[in-house]
Design a protein around this motif. Structure first.
Motif, PDB file in Angstrom:
ATOM      1  N   PRO A 221       0.825  -1.210   0.000  1.00 26.43           N
ATOM      2  CA  PRO A 221       0.000   0.000   0.000  1.00 26.43           C
ATOM      3  C   PRO A 221       0.861   1.263   0.000  1.00 26.43           C
ATOM      4  CG  PRO A 221      -0.561  -1.458   1.842  1.00 26.43           C
ATOM      5  CD  PRO A 221       0.662  -2.003   1.211  1.00 26.43           C
ATOM      6  N   ALA A 222       0.325   2.335  -0.538  1.00 25.18           N
ATOM      7  CA  ALA A 222       1.023   3.618  -0.523  1.00 25.18           C
ATOM      8  C   ALA A 222       1.294   4.041   0.919  1.00 25.18           C
ATOM      9  CB  ALA A 222       0.172   4.667  -1.235  1.00 25.18           C
ATOM     10  N   GLY A 223       2.499   4.569   1.143  1.00 22.57           N
ATOM     11  CA  GLY A 223       2.855   5.053   2.467  1.00 22.57           C
ATOM     12  C   GLY A 223       3.399   4.006   3.414  1.00 22.57           C
ATOM     13  N   SER A 224       3.596   2.780   2.892  1.00 22.73           N
ATOM     14  CA  SER A 224       4.038   1.686   3.780  1.00 22.73           C
ATOM     15  C   SER A 224       5.539   1.431   3.708  1.00 22.73           C
ATOM     16  CB  SER A 224       3.286   0.399   3.421  1.00 22.73           C
ATOM     17  OG  SER A 224       3.606  -0.012   2.095  1.00 22.73           O
ATOM     18  N   GLU A 225       6.310   2.463   3.368  1.00 24.97           N
ATOM     19  CA  GLU A 225       7.755   2.285   3.189  1.00 24.97           C
ATOM     20  C   GLU A 225       8.444   1.788   4.458  1.00 24.97           C
ATOM     21  OE1 GLU A 225       6.117   4.832   0.139  1.00 24.97           O
ATOM     22  OE2 GLU A 225       6.063   4.994   2.328  1.00 24.97           O
ATOM     23  N   ASN A 226       7.906   2.118   5.614  1.00 25.74           N
ATOM     24  CA  ASN A 226       8.523   1.717   6.883  1.00 25.74           C
ATOM     25  C   ASN A 226       7.711   0.643   7.603  1.00 25.74           C
ATOM     26  OD1 ASN A 226      10.720   3.612   6.712  1.00 25.74           O
ATOM     27  ND2 ASN A 226       9.252   5.222   7.211  1.00 25.74           N
ATOM     28  N   PHE A 227       6.979  -0.134   6.839  1.00 27.70           N
ATOM     29  CA  PHE A 227       6.133  -1.169   7.432  1.00 27.70           C
ATOM     30  C   PHE A 227       6.990  -2.249   8.093  1.00 27.70           C
ATOM     31  CE2 PHE A 227       2.648  -4.254   7.554  1.00 27.70           C
ATOM     32  CZ  PHE A 227       1.566  -3.418   7.831  1.00 27.70           C
ATOM     33  N   PRO A 228       6.530  -2.803   9.207  1.00 28.01           N
ATOM     34  CA  PRO A 228       7.321  -3.829   9.896  1.00 28.01           C
ATOM     35  C   PRO A 228       7.265  -5.184   9.193  1.00 28.01           C
ATOM     36  CG  PRO A 228       5.221  -3.549  11.001  1.00 28.01           C
ATOM     37  CD  PRO A 228       5.293  -2.468   9.940  1.00 28.01           C
ATOM     38  N   VAL A 229       8.191  -6.050   9.536  1.00 23.27           N
ATOM     39  CA  VAL A 229       8.092  -7.467   9.186  1.00 23.27           C
ATOM     40  C   VAL A 229       7.050  -8.083  10.111  1.00 23.27           C
ATOM     41  CG1 VAL A 229       9.284  -9.696   9.232  1.00 23.27           C
ATOM     42  CG2 VAL A 229      10.447  -7.666   8.332  1.00 23.27           C
ATOM     43  N   VAL A 230       6.132  -8.856   9.556  1.00 23.56           N
ATOM     44  CA  VAL A 230       5.048  -9.451  10.332  1.00 23.56           C
ATOM     45  C   VAL A 230       5.163 -10.974  10.249  1.00 23.56           C
ATOM     46  CG1 VAL A 230       2.554  -9.621  10.651  1.00 23.56           C
ATOM     47  CG2 VAL A 230       3.569  -7.472   9.830  1.00 23.56           C
ATOM     48  N   THR A 231       5.155 -11.633  11.386  1.00 21.97           N
ATOM     49  CA  THR A 231       5.292 -13.090  11.427  1.00 21.97           C
ATOM     50  C   THR A 231       4.296 -13.691  12.403  1.00 21.97           C
ATOM     51  OG1 THR A 231       7.652 -13.028  10.881  1.00 21.97           O
ATOM     52  CG2 THR A 231       6.834 -15.015  11.944  1.00 21.97           C
ATOM     53  N   VAL A 232       3.590 -14.706  11.959  1.00 22.93           N
ATOM     54  CA  VAL A 232       2.751 -15.528  12.822  1.00 22.93           C
ATOM     55  C   VAL A 232       3.388 -16.908  12.859  1.00 22.93           C
ATOM     56  CG1 VAL A 232       0.484 -16.563  13.180  1.00 22.93           C
ATOM     57  CG2 VAL A 232       0.664 -14.213  12.321  1.00 22.93           C
ATOM     58  N   GLN A 233       3.912 -17.284  14.013  1.00 16.43           N
ATOM     59  CA  GLN A 233       4.619 -18.559  14.141  1.00 16.43           C
ATOM     60  C   GLN A 233       3.672 -19.657  14.612  1.00 16.43           C
ATOM     61  OE1 GLN A 233       7.795 -17.748  16.902  1.00 16.43           O
ATOM     62  NE2 GLN A 233       8.974 -16.526  15.429  1.00 16.43           N
ATOM     63  N   SER A 234       4.077 -20.882  14.353  1.00 19.86           N
ATOM     64  CA  SER A 234       3.357 -22.029  14.903  1.00 19.86           C
ATOM     65  C   SER A 234       3.821 -22.270  16.340  1.00 19.86           C
ATOM     66  CB  SER A 234       3.602 -23.263  14.045  1.00 19.86           C
ATOM     67  OG  SER A 234       4.990 -23.531  13.974  1.00 19.86           O
ATOM     68  N   ASP A 235       3.156 -23.167  17.010  1.00 14.01           N
ATOM     69  CA  ASP A 235       3.510 -23.518  18.390  1.00 14.01           C
ATOM     70  C   ASP A 235       3.801 -25.008  18.428  1.00 14.01           C
ATOM     71  OD1 ASP A 235       3.776 -23.962  21.071  1.00 14.01           O
ATOM     72  OD2 ASP A 235       1.910 -22.963  21.662  1.00 14.01           O
ATOM     73  N   ALA A 236       5.088 -25.357  18.490  1.00 16.22           N
ATOM     74  CA  ALA A 236       5.489 -26.765  18.429  1.00 16.22           C
ATOM     75  C   ALA A 236       5.060 -27.544  19.659  1.00 16.22           C
ATOM     76  CB  ALA A 236       7.004 -26.866  18.250  1.00 16.22           C
ATOM     77  N   ARG A 237       4.593 -26.866  20.702  1.00 18.63           N
ATOM     78  CA  ARG A 237       4.129 -27.585  21.899  1.00 18.63           C
ATOM     79  C   ARG A 237       2.786 -28.265  21.649  1.00 18.63           C
ATOM     80  NH1 ARG A 237       3.464 -22.993  26.015  1.00 18.63           N
ATOM     81  NH2 ARG A 237       2.499 -22.118  24.129  1.00 18.63           N
ATOM     82  N   VAL A 238       2.051 -27.774  20.660  1.00 16.58           N
ATOM     83  CA  VAL A 238       0.727 -28.315  20.363  1.00 16.58           C
ATOM     84  C   VAL A 238       0.871 -29.428  19.325  1.00 16.58           C
ATOM     85  CG1 VAL A 238      -1.584 -27.776  19.547  1.00 16.58           C
ATOM     86  CG2 VAL A 238      -0.275 -26.063  20.826  1.00 16.58           C
ATOM     87  N   PRO A 239       0.351 -30.622  19.567  1.00 12.28           N
ATOM     88  CA  PRO A 239       0.575 -31.768  18.667  1.00 12.28           C
ATOM     89  C   PRO A 239      -0.281 -31.708  17.409  1.00 12.28           C
ATOM     90  CG  PRO A 239      -0.837 -32.422  20.480  1.00 12.28           C
ATOM     91  CD  PRO A 239      -0.419 -31.005  20.778  1.00 12.28           C
ATOM     92  N   VAL A 240      -0.116 -30.639  16.655  1.00 15.01           N
ATOM     93  CA  VAL A 240      -0.789 -30.488  15.366  1.00 15.01           C
ATOM     94  C   VAL A 240       0.255 -30.003  14.375  1.00 15.01           C
ATOM     95  CG1 VAL A 240      -3.036 -29.966  16.398  1.00 15.01           C
ATOM     96  CG2 VAL A 240      -1.447 -28.099  15.870  1.00 15.01           C
ATOM     97  N   PRO A 241       0.001 -30.133  13.073  1.00 14.85           N
ATOM     98  CA  PRO A 241       0.972 -29.621  12.096  1.00 14.85           C
ATOM     99  C   PRO A 241       1.281 -28.143  12.344  1.00 14.85           C
ATOM    100  CG  PRO A 241      -0.671 -30.975  11.004  1.00 14.85           C
ATOM    101  CD  PRO A 241      -1.134 -30.806  12.413  1.00 14.85           C
ATOM    102  N   GLY A 242       2.549 -27.791  12.173  1.00 14.58           N
ATOM    103  CA  GLY A 242       2.967 -26.411  12.376  1.00 14.58           C
ATOM    104  C   GLY A 242       2.654 -25.560  11.160  1.00 14.58           C
ATOM    105  N   ARG A 243       1.934 -24.458  11.379  1.00 17.95           N
ATOM    106  CA  ARG A 243       1.580 -23.547  10.291  1.00 17.95           C
ATOM    107  C   ARG A 243       1.969 -22.129  10.672  1.00 17.95           C
ATOM    108  NH1 ARG A 243      -4.315 -24.556   7.653  1.00 17.95           N
ATOM    109  NH2 ARG A 243      -3.781 -26.378   6.383  1.00 17.95           N
ATOM    110  N   GLY A 244       2.499 -21.384   9.701  1.00 17.10           N
ATOM    111  CA  GLY A 244       2.879 -20.010   9.977  1.00 17.10           C
ATOM    112  C   GLY A 244       2.967 -19.201   8.701  1.00 17.10           C
ATOM    113  N   ALA A 245       3.327 -17.932   8.857  1.00 19.90           N
ATOM    114  CA  ALA A 245       3.470 -17.052   7.698  1.00 19.90           C
ATOM    115  C   ALA A 245       4.318 -15.851   8.071  1.00 19.90           C
ATOM    116  CB  ALA A 245       2.106 -16.580   7.187  1.00 19.90           C
ATOM    117  N   THR A 246       4.972 -15.289   7.060  1.00 18.86           N
ATOM    118  CA  THR A 246       5.785 -14.088   7.241  1.00 18.86           C
ATOM    119  C   THR A 246       5.524 -13.127   6.087  1.00 18.86           C
ATOM    120  OG1 THR A 246       7.539 -15.254   8.435  1.00 18.86           O
ATOM    121  CG2 THR A 246       8.139 -13.176   7.408  1.00 18.86           C
TER     122      THR A 246
END
Length: 475
Positions: A221-246
């Motif tokens: 988007p316009a004006g997002s030159e200083n936008f942060p890196v965004v990450t949603v990590q999985s939780d390996a403690r939970v016995p389900v497949p690990g899913r995430g995104a960056t």
């Protein structure tokens, strides 16, 4: 000595040539180191290098999210001063850590505190291009493109060169050298080539969480030159497949979004499945951010994410004149962002061991190999200690001591969401700026024993102004 541009095998008198197999990050940095010690460095690569920051056949993983950690960036800067400024001038972002990070970890959202470390964010192609351009203008360094290494020459006691053939023509030859560096990455045949010379088999260890990457690029988007890196990590403690995104802001006003999932939870290459997958994560923030964004590419998929460690340094004998660096030595699940940093630090290890010695000095190659192995081991423990915990992961289970240490590490991760001292040491280790032993320093241990003191922030740490750049979007 043979002419690297012909099929001749006539050897010149004296020493002074090195051959580097692989023109990626590790290979180019190794070439820059060797150019200070020999008259001629020949870099050999199967690909023909693209003009500009574009992908190439031999590096399909370059399409996905790459973040160069501070430890790797500092190593590159030490070898090629001014590189960070050149990356930024070409469109890369210097990301302050954790200031410019919006991260949901296993125990909650990490706080966005004042800068403790940093990362460089852009495409992998741009990172490589800037390094390659600096290296190839140096006197004495030549690149032989479209050329495949087919064998090492010499014997079990010393490697004397490499046999090559052009991939687009019926032409072969031998390039003799005082030192051969294998930096061929994931496709390296170093173990096989050594066996052909009569050396023992190289022990190999793999840990495979079955992770699949799916990546798509969007117009930012316009004006997002200083936008942060965004990450949603999985939780390996939970016995389900690990899913995430960056979501990574990259050059030319674009966002690169990489979704990932382990066995049973893999993303699809179908464009219509991309946003729904992101919305299925532990938090839909990344999906919300791209909901109204214009896609600029199709979805690119890769399954080449296994952790692989080849223990060359443990061979009972090691030939003079041969070194293995970078991904050819150790490959890491890309989700941890360690591969490029380890490649840079292994090139720095080559520089440090080489010192004022000649490349064919007795014992030099083995010393370099052991030093590079120590660099790789730091990242290996971080990556495999996490990946082995996902359902369906393939690899040796960690020993009891390692499992106990994991319990401490999980409590440390929880504590870091509320304790700035513990967070600073964690950021130092995660950016490969400090060894793992930093996590058992007294001030860290005491902090972990006390705990975070307060709960992690309940919702995303993204600011209202940052969120507003993306429009209303779903929530």
């Amino acid at each position: 000595m043979s002419d690297p541009h012909s099929g001749s095998t006539t050897r010149r008198t004296g020493t002074g040539r090195a051959v580097v197999l692989g023109g990626g990050m590790a290979g180019m940095l190794a070439a820059s180191v060797l150019a200070d010690r020999v008259d001629e460095v020949v870099v050999v690569d199967r690909d023909r290098m693209p003009a500009g920051a574009r992908s190439r056949k031999g590096m399909p993983q370059a399409r996905h999210a790459h973040l160069l950690m501070a430890g790797g960036a500092r190593a590159v800067e030490a070898l090629l001063p001014g590189t960070t400024d050149r990356w930024v001038a070409a469109g890369a972002r210097r990301i302050a850590v954790p200031t410019d990070l919006v991260v949901l970890g296993p125990h909650g959202w990490f706080p966005r505190r004042p800068e403790m470390q940093f990362m460089v964010a852009c495409t992998r192609d741009l990172l490589d291009l800037v390094v390659r351009e600096q290296v190839l203008v140096r006197p004495g360094i030549t690149l032989r493109e479209g050329t495949e290494a087919v064998a090492l020459t010499g014997g079990a006691g010393r490697v004397t060169g490499v046999r090559v053939r052009d991939t687009g023509a019926d032409r072969a030859g031998t390039i003799e050298a005082d030192l051969v560096v294998d930096a061929c990455g994931r496709g390296s045949q170093a173990a096989r080539r050594l066996a052909e010379l009569g050396l023992p088999d190289v022990r190999e260890e793999t840990v495979d969480a079955g992770l699949v990457y799916a990546t798509r690029i969007f117009r930012a988007p316009a004006g997002s030159e200083n936008f942060p890196v965004v990450t949603v990590q999985s939780d390996a403690r939970v016995p389900v497949p690990g899913r995430g995104a960056t979501l990574v802001p990259i050059e030319n006003g674009r966002w690169l979004v990489t979704a990932s999932g382990t066995r049973g939870g893999e993303p699809s290459r179908e464009a219509e499945d991309f946003e729904p997958f992101l919305r299925s994560l532990r938090h839909p923030l990344v999906a919300d951010l791209i909901a109204g964004a214009e896609p600029l590419t199709e979805v690119h998929l890769t399954r080449s994410t296994v952790n692989r460690r080849r223990y060359f340094e443990r061979l009972p004998v090691w030939p003079e004149g041969f070194v293995v660096l970078g991904d050819a030595l150790a490959q890491f699940n890309p989700v941890y962002g360690q591969g490029m940093s380890v490649a840079a630090q292994s090139a720095a290890a080559l520089r440090d061991v080489l010192g004022e010695r000649e490349p064919d000095a007795p014992g030099l190659a083995r010393s370099v190999q052991r030093s590079a192995a120590r660099v790789a081991d730091r990242a290996w423990d971080l990556a495999t200690g996490e990946d082995i915990n996902y359902p369906g992961a393939v690899g040796a289970r960690p020993p009891v001591a390692a499992r106990l240490l994991r319990g401490y590490f999980m409590r440390l991760m929880r504590t870091s969401t509320g304790n700035p001292t513990v967070l600073r040491h964690l950021m130092d280790v995660m950016t490969l700026s400090a060894p793992m032993t930093d996590l058992v320093r007294p001030e860290v241990v005491f902090g972990v024993l006390r705990g975070p003191g307060r709960a992690a922030q309940a919702g995303p740490t993204i600011t209202p102004a940052e969120l507003a750049l993306c429009g209303p979007g779903p929530s």
